[in-house]
Each structure stands twice: as C-alpha cells, then as structure tokens.
Design a protein around this motif. Structure first.
Motif, PDB file in Angstrom:
ATOM      1  N   MET A   1      15.808  -0.240  -2.084  1.00 38.30           N
ATOM      2  CA  MET A   1      14.431  -0.661  -2.233  1.00 38.30           C
ATOM      3  C   MET A   1      14.033  -0.458  -3.689  1.00 38.30           C
ATOM      4  O   MET A   1      14.251   0.610  -4.253  1.00 38.30           O
ATOM      5  CB  MET A   1      13.544   0.162  -1.292  1.00 38.30           C
ATOM      6  N   THR A   2      13.441  -1.473  -4.256  1.00 40.89           N
ATOM      7  CA  THR A   2      13.043  -1.392  -5.663  1.00 40.89           C
ATOM      8  C   THR A   2      11.731  -0.627  -5.803  1.00 40.89           C
ATOM      9  O   THR A   2      11.001  -0.406  -4.825  1.00 40.89           O
ATOM     10  CB  THR A   2      12.866  -2.800  -6.253  1.00 40.89           C
ATOM     11  N   ALA A   3      11.430  -0.249  -7.019  1.00 35.50           N
ATOM     12  CA  ALA A   3      10.183   0.474  -7.294  1.00 35.50           C
ATOM     13  C   ALA A   3       8.976  -0.381  -6.927  1.00 35.50           C
ATOM     14  O   ALA A   3       7.968   0.132  -6.429  1.00 35.50           O
ATOM     15  CB  ALA A   3      10.129   0.893  -8.763  1.00 35.50           C
ATOM     16  N   ASN A   4       9.069  -1.690  -7.154  1.00 34.53           N
ATOM     17  CA  ASN A   4       7.964  -2.594  -6.804  1.00 34.53           C
ATOM     18  C   ASN A   4       7.732  -2.616  -5.295  1.00 34.53           C
ATOM     19  O   ASN A   4       6.590  -2.693  -4.840  1.00 34.53           O
ATOM     20  CB  ASN A   4       8.236  -4.011  -7.308  1.00 34.53           C
ATOM     21  N   ASP A   5       8.818  -2.574  -4.518  1.00 36.99           N
ATOM     22  CA  ASP A   5       8.687  -2.539  -3.056  1.00 36.99           C
ATOM     23  C   ASP A   5       7.957  -1.283  -2.605  1.00 36.99           C
ATOM     24  O   ASP A   5       7.094  -1.335  -1.731  1.00 36.99           O
ATOM     25  CB  ASP A   5      10.059  -2.603  -2.383  1.00 36.99           C
ATOM     26  N   VAL A   6       8.303  -0.169  -3.208  1.00 38.01           N
ATOM     27  CA  VAL A   6       7.668   1.104  -2.858  1.00 38.01           C
ATOM     28  C   VAL A   6       6.181   1.056  -3.174  1.00 38.01           C
ATOM     29  O   VAL A   6       5.345   1.474  -2.362  1.00 38.01           O
ATOM     30  CB  VAL A   6       8.359   2.278  -3.586  1.00 38.01           C
ATOM     31  N   VAL A   7       5.837   0.532  -4.335  1.00 38.62           N
ATOM     32  CA  VAL A   7       4.428   0.418  -4.727  1.00 38.62           C
ATOM     33  C   VAL A   7       3.681  -0.499  -3.769  1.00 38.62           C
ATOM     34  O   VAL A   7       2.559  -0.197  -3.335  1.00 38.62           O
ATOM     35  CB  VAL A   7       4.303  -0.083  -6.185  1.00 38.62           C
ATOM     36  N   MET A   8       4.294  -1.618  -3.393  1.00 40.75           N
ATOM     37  CA  MET A   8       3.645  -2.569  -2.481  1.00 40.75           C
ATOM     38  C   MET A   8       3.403  -1.934  -1.105  1.00 40.75           C
ATOM     39  O   MET A   8       2.305  -2.042  -0.548  1.00 40.75           O
ATOM     40  CB  MET A   8       4.498  -3.819  -2.318  1.00 40.75           C
ATOM     41  N   ILE A   9       4.406  -1.254  -0.577  1.00 34.39           N
ATOM     42  CA  ILE A   9       4.248  -0.612   0.741  1.00 34.39           C
ATOM     43  C   ILE A   9       3.211   0.494   0.671  1.00 34.39           C
ATOM     44  O   ILE A   9       2.380   0.631   1.575  1.00 34.39           O
ATOM     45  CB  ILE A   9       5.601  -0.099   1.253  1.00 34.39           C
ATOM     46  N   GLN A  10       3.219   1.295  -0.400  1.00 30.45           N
ATOM     47  CA  GLN A  10       2.227   2.364  -0.544  1.00 30.45           C
ATOM     48  C   GLN A  10       0.818   1.794  -0.614  1.00 30.45           C
ATOM     49  O   GLN A  10      -0.114   2.336  -0.015  1.00 30.45           O
ATOM     50  CB  GLN A  10       2.531   3.200  -1.794  1.00 30.45           C
ATOM     51  N   THR A  11       0.644   0.677  -1.310  1.00 31.46           N
ATOM     52  CA  THR A  11      -0.667   0.022  -1.396  1.00 31.46           C
ATOM     53  C   THR A  11      -1.118  -0.464  -0.020  1.00 31.46           C
ATOM     54  O   THR A  11      -2.284  -0.294   0.359  1.00 31.46           O
ATOM     55  CB  THR A  11      -0.615  -1.152  -2.388  1.00 31.46           C
ATOM     56  N   MET A  12      -0.200  -1.042   0.739  1.00 26.63           N
ATOM     57  CA  MET A  12      -0.533  -1.502   2.092  1.00 26.63           C
ATOM     58  C   MET A  12      -0.938  -0.324   2.977  1.00 26.63           C
ATOM     59  O   MET A  12      -1.909  -0.409   3.743  1.00 26.63           O
ATOM     60  CB  MET A  12       0.661  -2.235   2.703  1.00 26.63           C
ATOM     61  N   LEU A  13      -0.210   0.786   2.878  1.00 31.32           N
ATOM     62  CA  LEU A  13      -0.552   1.979   3.672  1.00 31.32           C
ATOM     63  C   LEU A  13      -1.912   2.534   3.276  1.00 31.32           C
ATOM     64  O   LEU A  13      -2.717   2.905   4.141  1.00 31.32           O
ATOM     65  CB  LEU A  13       0.524   3.057   3.486  1.00 31.32           C
ATOM     66  N   ASP A  14      -2.194   2.593   1.981  1.00 29.15           N
ATOM     67  CA  ASP A  14      -3.481   3.115   1.517  1.00 29.15           C
ATOM     68  C   ASP A  14      -4.643   2.264   2.015  1.00 29.15           C
ATOM     69  O   ASP A  14      -5.667   2.790   2.451  1.00 29.15           O
ATOM     70  CB  ASP A  14      -3.499   3.197  -0.010  1.00 29.15           C
ATOM     71  N   ARG A  15      -4.497   0.947   1.971  1.00 27.52           N
ATOM     72  CA  ARG A  15      -5.555   0.059   2.470  1.00 27.52           C
ATOM     73  C   ARG A  15      -5.772   0.250   3.968  1.00 27.52           C
ATOM     74  O   ARG A  15      -6.898   0.264   4.450  1.00 27.52           O
ATOM     75  CB  ARG A  15      -5.201  -1.391   2.188  1.00 27.52           C
ATOM     76  N   SER A  16      -4.679   0.392   4.686  1.00 32.92           N
ATOM     77  CA  SER A  16      -4.786   0.588   6.129  1.00 32.92           C
ATOM     78  C   SER A  16      -5.458   1.919   6.459  1.00 32.92           C
ATOM     79  O   SER A  16      -6.254   2.011   7.387  1.00 32.92           O
ATOM     80  CB  SER A  16      -3.391   0.529   6.759  1.00 32.92           C
ATOM     81  N   ARG A  17      -5.140   2.963   5.691  1.00 30.70           N
ATOM     82  CA  ARG A  17      -5.758   4.280   5.920  1.00 30.70           C
ATOM     83  C   ARG A  17      -7.268   4.218   5.762  1.00 30.70           C
ATOM     84  O   ARG A  17      -8.001   4.913   6.460  1.00 30.70           O
ATOM     85  CB  ARG A  17      -5.180   5.316   4.963  1.00 30.70           C
TER      86      ARG A  17
END
Length: 88
Positions: free
Chosen positions: A1-17
C-alpha cells in the motif's frame, strides 16, 4: 500500500468518525467496514448500526445483514405478507 493510499483511507475514516462520533473506535471500525462493503445498497446509519452484532461469544461474527432479491430486510419489514413477522 502506498503512502497516498494510507492518507486516502485515513481521510475516509476521519470523515466517517465525524458522522457517527458517538461510537467507540472499535465500534466505528465495524461500522465503517460495513458502510464501505454495503455502500451500493444505500443503507442508513441506523440500518448499518442495527446489523452490527459484535460482542463476546459471537463466534467471530461482527455484523449480519439480510437481503432478499437485492432488498435489505430488517426488523421493520414483514417478509410474510399479511402474517405477523416473527419476534427476534
């Protein structure tokens, strides 16, 4: 998983939270996974939360949802026509 993928997933999780801030982190994980997996069914937050059954002695089942012919069936639906739906 690339660094961009990690950032994208973290952003999605933060919005959902932010949308379901009342959930504990472990509860939110189950909610988010169910939301992502079932997003094409357009379930409400309440319907997603109702399907989460994670807990002690659940044999590893975190959530369960029932679909009949692509339609989500919940406790508020009667599958038996005019007959009374069974109580859970």
């Amino acid at each position: 998983m690339t660094a961009n993928d990690v950032v994208m997933i973290q952003t999605m999780l933060d919005r959902s939270r932010l949308q379901v801030a009342s959930l504990l982190p472990t509860e939110h994980h189950n909610f988010w996974v169910a939301e992502q997996y079932l997003k094409h069914y357009n379930l409400s937050h309440e319907e997603l939360l109702a399907g989460i059954v994670d807990g002690e002695r659940d044999c590893g089942i975190d959530a369960i949802y029932l679909f009949v012919n692509g339609v989500h069936v919940s406790r508020r639906h009667s599958c038996c026509g005019s007959r009374k739906a069974p109580e859970c």
